[in-house]
Design a protein around this motif. Structure first.
Motif, PDB file in Angstrom:
ATOM      1  N   TYR A  64       0.843  -1.189   0.000  1.00  0.00           N
ATOM      2  CA  TYR A  64       0.000   0.000   0.000  1.00  0.00           C
ATOM      3  C   TYR A  64       0.881   1.242   0.000  1.00  0.00           C
ATOM      4  N   HIS A  65       0.764   2.061  -1.059  1.00  0.00           N
ATOM      5  CA  HIS A  65       1.488   3.320  -1.149  1.00  0.00           C
ATOM      6  C   HIS A  65       0.617   4.397  -0.489  1.00  0.00           C
ATOM      7  N   ASP A 107       3.583   8.548 -14.700  1.00  0.00           N
ATOM      8  CA  ASP A 107       4.664   8.696 -15.670  1.00  0.00           C
ATOM      9  C   ASP A 107       5.623   7.517 -15.524  1.00  0.00           C
ATOM     10  N   SER A 108       6.415   7.269 -16.557  1.00  0.00           N
ATOM     11  CA  SER A 108       7.242   6.061 -16.596  1.00  0.00           C
ATOM     12  C   SER A 108       8.211   5.979 -15.430  1.00  0.00           C
ATOM     13  N   GLU A 109       8.766   7.108 -15.008  1.00  0.00           N
ATOM     14  CA  GLU A 109       9.711   7.095 -13.888  1.00  0.00           C
ATOM     15  C   GLU A 109       9.020   6.692 -12.591  1.00  0.00           C
ATOM     16  N   THR A 110       7.812   7.238 -12.353  1.00  0.00           N
ATOM     17  CA  THR A 110       7.071   6.888 -11.137  1.00  0.00           C
ATOM     18  C   THR A 110       6.619   5.439 -11.179  1.00  0.00           C
ATOM     19  N   ASN A 111       6.119   4.995 -12.324  1.00  0.00           N
ATOM     20  CA  ASN A 111       5.727   3.590 -12.459  1.00  0.00           C
ATOM     21  C   ASN A 111       6.889   2.658 -12.094  1.00  0.00           C
ATOM     22  N   ARG A 164       9.610   3.291 -10.300  1.00  0.00           N
ATOM     23  CA  ARG A 164       9.983   3.392  -8.894  1.00  0.00           C
ATOM     24  C   ARG A 164       9.008   2.618  -8.014  1.00  0.00           C
ATOM     25  N   MET A 165       7.720   2.722  -8.308  1.00  0.00           N
ATOM     26  CA  MET A 165       6.733   2.021  -7.489  1.00  0.00           C
ATOM     27  C   MET A 165       6.802   0.516  -7.686  1.00  0.00           C
ATOM     28  N   SER A 216       8.450  -3.163  -4.650  1.00  0.00           N
ATOM     29  CA  SER A 216       8.116  -4.535  -4.249  1.00  0.00           C
ATOM     30  C   SER A 216       8.976  -5.495  -5.077  1.00  0.00           C
ATOM     31  N   THR A 217       8.379  -6.319  -5.899  1.00  0.00           N
ATOM     32  CA  THR A 217       9.145  -7.231  -6.762  1.00  0.00           C
ATOM     33  C   THR A 217       8.974  -6.774  -8.201  1.00  0.00           C
ATOM     34  N   TRP A 218       9.961  -6.091  -8.703  1.00  0.00           N
ATOM     35  CA  TRP A 218       9.896  -5.449 -10.008  1.00  0.00           C
ATOM     36  C   TRP A 218       9.622  -6.451 -11.134  1.00  0.00           C
TER      37      TRP A 218
END
Length: 472
Positions: free
Chosen positions: A322-323, A405-409, A411-412, A416-418
């Protein structure tokens, strides 16, 4: 679409039914036309029910045609015991439907009949109103879809490949209870069948599948260790082994244990699970086959209901993180996400260009590809069948999937498990409500708003509906 039985009910007094016969017939004809216009098959009883003997004989006649749902139609007052007798002869879901007309007390007839069914414990649902009203038409058609979904469960078979995974109580259900409540049988199949049958798949099919994946995905990131061409081919073989088991055992939906035996010693089931849930594979279009990871029985049952209700592929995920800063949940679980959610396209190439096959992580030492992507945005309904003191209930909430945006996606996802597939979900309930009451680590979803339909599903199945947030 659904097969609908239509049973028009009349008054029990001869001097009344002579004057209302034509009105009942017109009302039933209008209803049948509405249902056929929506694509459903309608089977109308040959005679209006105006006596106890006709109640039984006409209901039995309809039952012989095996409708997914039977509509008991009240255009006038009718004796309630006609409904009780008819319901006893009708094994499937019932919808009591009345017109609203001050000259003809159909609503009174429906209320009296519904009360009788309540007293004898016969589950049913109700709808009412003017068929020219779009809201009334939608209410009726929703009940029809629900009846078809509930009937679609009965007589089906769930294939459980392996046993309970990693001590998960919420993934294992009582087979006697399933048959009693849902009409679903459970076929127990050993995981060795996947290993044994995998070696028998023709190499030409395996090679063609691997090359198709290499060609259509965003990339296959071979690392020479956890992901090699040979391991990807083993995953393809596992998929075809599952398709063979499905066909041989006539399985309607399935679950694969996977952990820890297969994931530690053979390969992950990520590719098999993702493409079983997809409406296509490397050999062309196909019907989705609901398959739950970790042999999650209640998860698979929820997914099968959602599939029968909507016709869409169903999302399966762990509620991973949960962010709090964004009030967004990261739904993430190994390779279980169907690749359809990457773009929600009927064209597999459009979806797969957002999918990357990555080497599996340390949780799965046998290796293979994880099916990584970020689910496309859109409105969703989230649901899960769970049990409290052995009694079934359905958790339901509205929400949507989102992207940034791609950078935030990135990072989020890396939080967890990318390497696994992700879906960023905004739920229409607070984190406190969800975490304090939700009865599983697994959550399922389909596009659109189906809250009222799921409320009706619970009513027809006679199980508790448990809504969160605005879906209460």
């Amino acid at each position: 679409m659904a097969r609908i039985g239509l049973l028009p009910l009349s008054d029990g007094r001869a001097y009344v039914r002579r004057d209302v016969h034509a009105h009942i017939d017109r009302s039933a004809t209008q209803l049948a036309a509405l249902l056929r216009e929506a694509g459903h098959e309608v089977i109308t009883a040959p005679e209006q029910v105006s006596s106890n003997t006709l109640a039984t004989s006409q209901a039995r006649w309809l039952a012989d045609h095996h409708p997914d749902l039977t509509i008991l139609h009240y255009a006038v007052w009718t004796f309630p015991h006609f409904t009780a007798l008819a319901a006893d002869a009708l094994p499937g879901p019932l919808l009591l439907l009345s017109t609203i007309d001050p000259q003809y007390p159909g609503m009174v007839g429906m209320l009296a009949a519904g009360g009788a069914l309540d007293q004898i414990g016969r589950t049913h649902t109700r709808a009412w109103g003017d068929l020219d009203d779009p809201a009334v038409r939608e209410r009726i058609l929703t009940q029809v879809r629900v009846g078809a979904a509930v009937s679609g469960l009965r007589g089906s078979t769930f294939g459980r490949i392996g046993g309970r995974p990693m001590g998960m109580y919420t993934a294992t259900a009582n087979t006697d209870q399933w048959m009693r409540l849902f009409g679903v049988d459970v076929e127990e199949i050993d995981q060795w069948e996947i290993v044994r049958r995998a070696d028998q798949v023709a190499q030409r099919r395996v090679t063609a599948a691997r090359e198709w994946l290499e060609r259509h995905t965003a990339g296959v990131l071979y690392d020479g260790d956890r992901l090699t061409p040979e391991l990807l081919e083993r995953q393809v073989r596992s998929y075809h082994a599952m398709r063979e088991l499905i066909d041989e055992w006539n399985l309607d939906f399935s679950g694969i244990k996977g952990q820890p035996e297969l994931t530690a010693n053979f390969c992950t089931m990520d590719v098999a699970e993702a493409f079983l849930n997809d409406p296509y594979d490397w050999e062309g279009p196909k019907e989705t086959h609901v398959t739950a990871t970790e042999a999650d029985m209640d998860g698979a049952l929820t997914m099968q209901l959602l599939k029968l209700l909507t016709g869409d592929p169903v999302l399966f995920a762990d509620v991973r993180h949960y962010h709090a800063d964004r009030d967004v949940w990261d739904l993430c679980n190994s390779g279980q996400h169907t690749t359809w959610y990457a773009a929600r396209s009927d064209d597999p190439a459009e979806n797969l260009r957002h999918v990357t096959l990555m080497p599996e992580v340390f949780y799965f030492p046998a290796g293979g590809a994880s099916v990584q992507h970020l689910a496309a945005p859109g409105e969703m309904t989230f649901a899960r069948l769970t049990r409290a003191d052995s009694a079934y209930r359905m958790h339901v909430t509205r929400g949507s999937l989102t992207q940034y945006d791609s950078e935030t996606n990135e990072r989020m996802m890396r939080a967890s498990t990318w390497e696994w597939p992700h879906a960023f979900a905004e739920l229409d309930c607070s984190a406190d409500e969800f975490l304090s009451r939700f009865g599983s680590n697994h959550l399922h979803a389909v596009p659109g708003d189906h809250v009222e339909a799921l409320r009706a599903v619970c009513s027809q199945l006679d199980i508790a509906y448990d809504g969160f947030g605005g879906a209460r």
